[in-house]
Enzyme design. Structure first.
Site, PDB file in Angstrom:
ATOM      1  CG  ASP A 126       3.138  -0.045  -9.600  1.00 24.05           C
ATOM      2  OD1 ASP A 126       2.889   1.168  -9.375  1.00 24.05           O
ATOM      3  OD2 ASP A 126       2.455  -0.967  -9.157  1.00 24.05           O
ATOM      4  CB  SER A 127       2.792   4.872 -12.634  1.00 22.37           C
ATOM      5  OG  SER A 127       1.750   5.074 -11.719  1.00 22.37           O
ATOM      6  CB  SER A 128       4.077   3.480  -7.121  1.00 27.46           C
ATOM      7  OG  SER A 128       4.387   2.140  -7.413  1.00 27.46           O
ATOM      8  CB  THR A 173      -4.114   5.018 -12.268  1.00 25.46           C
ATOM      9  OG1 THR A 173      -3.984   4.056 -11.223  1.00 25.46           O
ATOM     10  CG2 THR A 173      -4.817   4.412 -13.455  1.00 25.46           C
ATOM     11  CG  ASP A 174      -0.749   4.197  -7.901  1.00 27.32           C
ATOM     12  OD1 ASP A 174      -1.955   4.396  -7.676  1.00 27.32           O
ATOM     13  OD2 ASP A 174      -0.168   3.144  -7.615  1.00 27.32           O
ATOM     14  CB  CYS A 189      -9.031  23.564  -0.818  1.00 24.83           C
ATOM     15  SG  CYS A 189      -9.173  24.084   0.888  1.00 24.83           S
TER      16      CYS A 189
HETATM   17  N1  ASN Z   1       0.001   0.887  -9.104  1.00 27.82           N
HETATM   18  C1  ASN Z   1      -0.562   1.025 -10.426  1.00 27.82           C
HETATM   19  C2  ASN Z   1       0.314   1.975 -11.214  1.00 27.82           C
HETATM   20  O1  ASN Z   1       0.228   3.148 -11.015  1.00 27.82           O
HETATM   21  C3  ASN Z   1      -1.977   1.502 -10.326  1.00 27.82           C
HETATM   22  C4  ASN Z   1      -2.751   1.495 -11.612  1.00 27.82           C
HETATM   23  O2  ASN Z   1      -2.234   1.600 -12.690  1.00 27.82           O
HETATM   24  N2  ASN Z   1      -4.082   1.380 -11.528  1.00 27.82           N
HETATM   25  O3  ASN Z   1       1.117   1.536 -12.000  1.00 27.82           O
END
Ligand code: ASN
Length: 356
Positions: free
Chosen positions: A73-75, A105-106, A295
């Protein structure tokens, strides 16, 4: 890490795209505690691609898939993750005409920005994408994102790190995640789109591509990020009421080598000389301290307001209109390079890959 040819046909390696799967929602499946990176990705991707229309299937460039041994998980990504992705591309660079990185996406915009600094001078596309919903989920955006990323990764004119998401092609080092739910989750507030999908057409705007001096002659900088993955670069966003001891608690630690501050508006901080003292002391100790704006649009210009005038004198570097992602990954990148602090400071304020 294995490389599996898909849709390879008679194409030679140098005519193919390499898809690198690192994890993220795109390939996730239900696990005991919730969604987690799923196995057999190549076969699952192939099943999904088989559902594309015949014209779409024939428009796909030939490609191969490589999966990271540990899917995340990219987190959970760290600077070492950025280093591994860059190394995987650099090692196979001459074998493929372009690269697609499938990523959660994170922190996708951090990896994209970091790749832009590590893979400078690209002469072919590196396109990152992911999804807000898993490949097999109802109303998933995964297949459309992979399809578009592959189409742009086959471009002869795209020569930089880009993100393809929800029909938009963004400069990787200018992008931010701006929505935690909607499919249209990325934006580049300070730079126009590099391209977009319009119906079945994938349109590029080459005039917005990197300047010729920044591309076309690969000069990768692949230093070890190991130390930086231990927390040597920190980030702090101001809040009304921040006290100097709080800044000192973060910057005074010997393990900290660099810091990104996110300031008010055009580069202001609270009217407290003690804050500037902490900053001046940290810069004087040789820490690389930079500032961007809270900003999303605009940038920092220390000379505009009296409240920001002391920052330059303290030694803080102005991040101009860089995204926090670009500024933080650039600090990590410069601190990993074998160069003098003066060179690091000079390079921080110099555009290296379209980041400012
Ligand atoms: N928690 C996921 C990640 O970053 C989120 C995603 O991919 N939509 O791995």
């Amino acid at each position: 890490m294995s490389v599996t040819p898909l849709l390879s046909g008679a194409a030679k390696r140098g005519e193919r795209i390499l898809v690198i799967y690192t994890g993220g929602t795109l390939g996730m499946q239900a696990g005991a505690a919730g969604l987690e990176p799923g196995a057999n990705f190549e076969a699952r991707l192939q099943r999904a691609l088989d559902t594309l229309s015949v014209p779409q299937q024939s428009a796909l460039p030939p490609f191969e898939v490589m999966s990271f041994d540990t899917l995340i998980d990219s987190s959970a990504a760290t600077p070492l993750t950025w280093q591994r992705i860059a190394a995987a591309i650099a090692k196979r660079f001459n074998d493929y005409r372009g690269f697609v990185v499938l990523h959660g996406t994170d922190t996708l915009s951090f990896s994209a920005a970091s790749l832009a600094f590590q893979l400078q001078g690209l002469d072919r596309p590196v396109v990152l994408t992911g999804a807000m919903r898993p490949l097999e989920a109802e109303h998933s955006d995964a297949l459309a994102n992979v399809y578009g990323a592959l189409r742009f990764a086959a471009s002869d004119s795209l020569k930089e790190v880009a993100i393809y998401f929800a029909g938009k092609l963004l400069r990787g080092v200018r992008a931010v995640k701006c929505d935690s739910e909607a499919p249209d989750a990325f934006a580049s507030p300070g730079y126009p789109l590099l391209g977009e999908r319009v119906g079945e057409d994938f349109i590029e705007y080459p005039a917005r591509g990197l300047a010729a001096t920044h591309r076309g002659a690969p000069r990768f900088e692949l230093a070890s990020y190991a130390g930086l993955a231990q927390g040597e670069v920190v980030r702090l966003a101001l809040w009304p009421g921040i006290a100097a001891w709080q800044l000192e608690a973060l910057l005074g630690d010997d393990r900290v080598k660099g810091a990104l501050l996110q300031l008010w508006g055009a580069g202001n901080l609270p009217d407290d000389p003690a804050l500037l003292e902490v900053l001046a002391r940290a810069c004087g100790e040789g820490k690389l301290i930079a500032a961007t704006s809270l900003c999303p649009r605009g940038g920092v210009h220390f000379a505009t307001y009296a409240a920001g005038a002391g920052l330059e004198a303290a030694g803080v570097l102005a991040g101009a209109d860089m995204t926090p992602e670009a500024a933080l990954t650039k600090l990590v990148h410069l601190l990993a390079q074998p160069m003098t602090q003066e060179d690091r400071r000079r390079r921080f304020v110099t555009p290296l890959c379209g980041e400012r």
